[in-house]
Design an enzyme around this catalytic site. Structure first.
Site, mmCIF file in Angstrom:
data_model
loop_
_atom_site.group_PDB
_atom_site.id
_atom_site.type_symbol
_atom_site.label_atom_id
_atom_site.label_comp_id
_atom_site.label_asym_id
_atom_site.label_seq_id
_atom_site.Cartn_x
_atom_site.Cartn_y
_atom_site.Cartn_z
ATOM 1 N N TYR A 44 0.821 -1.215 0.000
ATOM 2 C CA TYR A 44 0.000 0.000 0.000
ATOM 3 C C TYR A 44 0.857 1.268 0.000
ATOM 4 O O TYR A 44 0.355 2.362 -0.251
ATOM 5 C CB TYR A 44 -0.947 0.064 1.220
ATOM 6 C CG TYR A 44 -1.969 -1.040 1.316
ATOM 7 C CD1 TYR A 44 -2.148 -1.974 0.293
ATOM 8 C CD2 TYR A 44 -2.783 -1.171 2.444
ATOM 9 C CE1 TYR A 44 -3.066 -2.992 0.411
ATOM 10 C CE2 TYR A 44 -3.711 -2.184 2.552
ATOM 11 C CZ TYR A 44 -3.852 -3.095 1.539
ATOM 12 O OH TYR A 44 -4.774 -4.103 1.656
ATOM 13 N N HIS A 106 -0.018 -11.756 1.892
ATOM 14 C CA HIS A 106 -1.086 -10.982 1.229
ATOM 15 C C HIS A 106 -1.952 -11.841 0.309
ATOM 16 O O HIS A 106 -3.163 -11.632 0.198
ATOM 17 C CB HIS A 106 -0.456 -9.824 0.445
ATOM 18 C CG HIS A 106 -1.375 -8.665 0.250
ATOM 19 N ND1 HIS A 106 -0.966 -7.367 0.334
ATOM 20 C CD2 HIS A 106 -2.701 -8.595 -0.016
ATOM 21 C CE1 HIS A 106 -1.988 -6.554 0.129
ATOM 22 N NE2 HIS A 106 -3.054 -7.281 -0.093
HETATM 23 N N1 LIG Z 1 -6.189 -8.302 1.749
HETATM 24 C C1 LIG Z 1 -6.473 -7.763 0.589
HETATM 25 O O1 LIG Z 1 -6.134 -8.270 -0.481
HETATM 26 C C2 LIG Z 1 -7.230 -6.473 0.546
HETATM 27 C C3 LIG Z 1 -7.758 -6.007 -0.660
HETATM 28 C C4 LIG Z 1 -8.452 -4.799 -0.678
HETATM 29 C C5 LIG Z 1 -8.620 -4.115 0.509
HETATM 30 N N2 LIG Z 1 -8.067 -4.569 1.675
HETATM 31 C C6 LIG Z 1 -8.207 -3.828 2.941
HETATM 32 O O2 LIG Z 1 -9.578 -3.703 3.249
HETATM 33 C C7 LIG Z 1 -9.916 -2.321 3.375
HETATM 34 C C8 LIG Z 1 -11.364 -2.098 2.958
HETATM 35 O O3 LIG Z 1 -11.590 -2.541 1.644
HETATM 36 P P1 LIG Z 1 -11.755 -1.543 0.412
HETATM 37 O O4 LIG Z 1 -11.162 -0.225 0.795
HETATM 38 O O5 LIG Z 1 -11.253 -2.236 -0.769
HETATM 39 O O6 LIG Z 1 -13.287 -1.389 0.206
HETATM 40 P P2 LIG Z 1 -14.526 -0.806 1.045
HETATM 41 O O7 LIG Z 1 -14.150 -0.515 2.450
HETATM 42 O O8 LIG Z 1 -15.627 -1.728 0.756
HETATM 43 O O9 LIG Z 1 -14.876 0.549 0.266
HETATM 44 C C9 LIG Z 1 -14.075 1.660 0.294
HETATM 45 C C10 LIG Z 1 -14.768 2.707 -0.569
HETATM 46 O O10 LIG Z 1 -16.007 3.083 0.024
HETATM 47 C C11 LIG Z 1 -16.055 4.491 0.232
HETATM 48 N N3 LIG Z 1 -16.697 4.714 1.535
HETATM 49 C C12 LIG Z 1 -16.240 4.344 2.749
HETATM 50 N N4 LIG Z 1 -17.104 4.668 3.705
HETATM 51 C C13 LIG Z 1 -18.147 5.277 3.099
HETATM 52 C C14 LIG Z 1 -19.352 5.838 3.572
HETATM 53 N N5 LIG Z 1 -19.669 5.839 4.860
HETATM 54 N N6 LIG Z 1 -20.189 6.377 2.654
HETATM 55 C C15 LIG Z 1 -19.889 6.388 1.349
HETATM 56 N N7 LIG Z 1 -18.753 5.852 0.835
HETATM 57 C C16 LIG Z 1 -17.891 5.307 1.711
HETATM 58 C C17 LIG Z 1 -14.622 4.964 0.212
HETATM 59 O O11 LIG Z 1 -14.547 6.275 -0.343
HETATM 60 P P3 LIG Z 1 -14.035 7.515 0.546
HETATM 61 O O12 LIG Z 1 -12.556 7.323 0.732
HETATM 62 O O13 LIG Z 1 -14.373 8.672 -0.299
HETATM 63 O O14 LIG Z 1 -14.804 7.482 1.830
HETATM 64 C C18 LIG Z 1 -13.954 3.961 -0.731
HETATM 65 O O15 LIG Z 1 -14.090 4.372 -2.065
HETATM 66 C C19 LIG Z 1 -8.861 -1.602 2.525
HETATM 67 O O16 LIG Z 1 -8.759 -0.254 2.844
HETATM 68 C C20 LIG Z 1 -7.636 -2.417 2.868
HETATM 69 O O17 LIG Z 1 -7.093 -2.030 4.121
HETATM 70 C C21 LIG Z 1 -7.397 -5.744 1.705
#
Ligand SMILES: NC(=O)c1ccc[n+]([C@@H]2O[C@H](COP(=O)([O-])OP(=O)(O)OC[C@H]3O[C@@H](n4cnc5c(N)ncnc54)[C@H](OP(=O)(O)O)[C@@H]3O)[C@@H](O)[C@H]2O)c1
Length: 336
Positions: A44, A106
């Site tokens: 990241y 990962h």
């Molecule tokens: N292990 C893996 O392979 C892997 C892969 C992907 C992610 N991850 C981890 O999991 C975390 C979460 O997954 P993700 O970030 O992919 O997806 P997510 O949490 O499902 O969605 C994040 C998105 O939702 C928006 N968002 C968040 N809260 C909101 C709200 N209350 N209202 C409206 N929009 C909202 C964010 O935009 P804004 O920033 O504008 O709020 C962002 O675009 C990541 O940050 C990372 O740490 C791990």
């Protein structure tokens, strides 16, 4: 036996928030709001800013290091025994931390034909890091059934967690069941399906029914399943809303959990999977008639300029008029 000491129930996700002011602010807001699990990864590229935010929050008396639970991960391209040890030590140095609370592989390096050797060499490094106290717990991420079966047959120290894409539209039931049977904790990423939950009418309608937001529904679904949901945001308001989703006492009924479960197979990120899976359309019979909002306000825009029509009774939800392929009447807002 899984170590549940100091284990938060919800986590702050930091991908893809870039290094610098954005990640320092977002992490600080998350900790100030109440998040205690901070999820990052070597890939990241934001570990310096996360470390700065953590240091500031500790110095300002907002939190102690013991109260925080910081996760990092070794990426595919740094897999292998020596490179994993090096990667973890580099990440610790960058973030200014003495240890990670959880360190994960990962992904099982799906592109590598010889993934078994790569995974086990990497996992041996995680076991060493654990024994040396540089990481308090070890585990994996995006591991499917065959990867877990292989790992459990080889591991000297059992993986405590599998971090997977988990949300109503992508439930990975087979691997979830396997993890539950083997006492491997589940951390869910993509809890909001990276924003796609906002387009799903069943989630919208359940949010209307409970008087909450779609994010509340998705986060509660995950918590009620017993997962630790990760929610990522760079936006202070969203970070606060997401923590509030965890705090509110609303409980989704068993019938509505089943309804959400019926969304499995929908659109998802497809970031770490064996292959592209088809997108299943939401079955027509799963529409919840009683929540069909009579209060739609749709604003239409002519030639993209004039808001000319507010229609409260007609349901023109599929209407798009085209003249020679140019849309002249387009829905621009839909309020529930
Ligand atoms: N292990 C893996 O392979 C892997 C892969 C992907 C992610 N991850 C981890 O999991 C975390 C979460 O997954 P993700 O970030 O992919 O997806 P997510 O949490 O499902 O969605 C994040 C998105 O939702 C928006 N968002 C968040 N809260 C909101 C709200 N209350 N209202 C409206 N929009 C909202 C964010 O935009 P804004 O920033 O504008 O709020 C962002 O675009 C990541 O940050 C990372 O740490 C791990």
């Amino acid at each position: 036996m899984q170590n549940t000491t100091n284990l938060p129930s919800i986590g702050f996700g930091t991908y893809p928030i870039p290094e610098g002011e954005a990640i320092i602010n977002a992490t600080t807001w998350a900790i100030e709001t109440g998040f205690r699990l901070i999820d990052t990864a070597n890939s990241y590229d934001n570990e310096v800013g996360i470390g700065i935010a953590i240091k500031n929050c500790i110095e300002n008396g907002i939190v102690t290091r013991d109260e925080l639970f910081v996760t990092s991960k070794v990426p595919d391209w740094k897999q292998g025994y020596d490179s994993t040890i090096k990667c973890c030590k580099e990440s610790l140095k960058k973030s200014g931390l003495d240890y990670f609370d959880l360190y994960l592989i990962h992904s099982p390096y799906r592109q590598n034909e010889n993934w078994q050797k790569s995974v086990i060499d990497t996992y041996r490094a995680l076991e060493t890091l654990y024994r040396e106290g540089l990481v308090k717990r070890i585990g994996v991420s995006n591991f499917g059934l065959k990867h877990l079966e292989f790992l459990l047959s080889e591991a000297q120290i059992k993986p405590e967690f599998n971090q997977l894409e988990l949300h109503p539209q992508h439930q990975q039931r087979e691997v979830v069941k396997y993890c539950q049977e083997h006492n491997i904790g589940l951390i869910g990423w993509g809890t909001l399906n990276q924003g796609r939950i906002y387009k799903n009418h069943i989630i919208q309608e359940l949010a209307a029914k409970y008087g909450v937001t779609p994010a509340d529904i998705a986060i509660k679904w995950s918590l009620q399943k017993g997962y630790i949901p990760l929610v990522g945001s760079k936006n202070k308001k969203h970070i606060e809303e997401n923590y509030h989703s965890y705090v509110i006492t609303m409980v989704i009924s068993a019938a509505d959990i089943s309804l959400l479960d019926s969304l499995d197979g929908g659109e998802f990120s497809n970031g770490h999977h064996e292959g592209i899976q088809p997108i299943k359309m939401v079955p027509a019979n799963s529409i919840i008639k009683e929540y069909n909002p009579a209060t739609y306000t749709r604003i239409y825009k002519l030639f993209g300029l004039l808001p000319i029509l507010k229609e409260k009774k007609l349901h023109w939800n599929k209407t798009k008029w085209f003249i020679f392929g140019i849309p002249v009447l387009k829905i621009i807002k839909k309020d529930y």
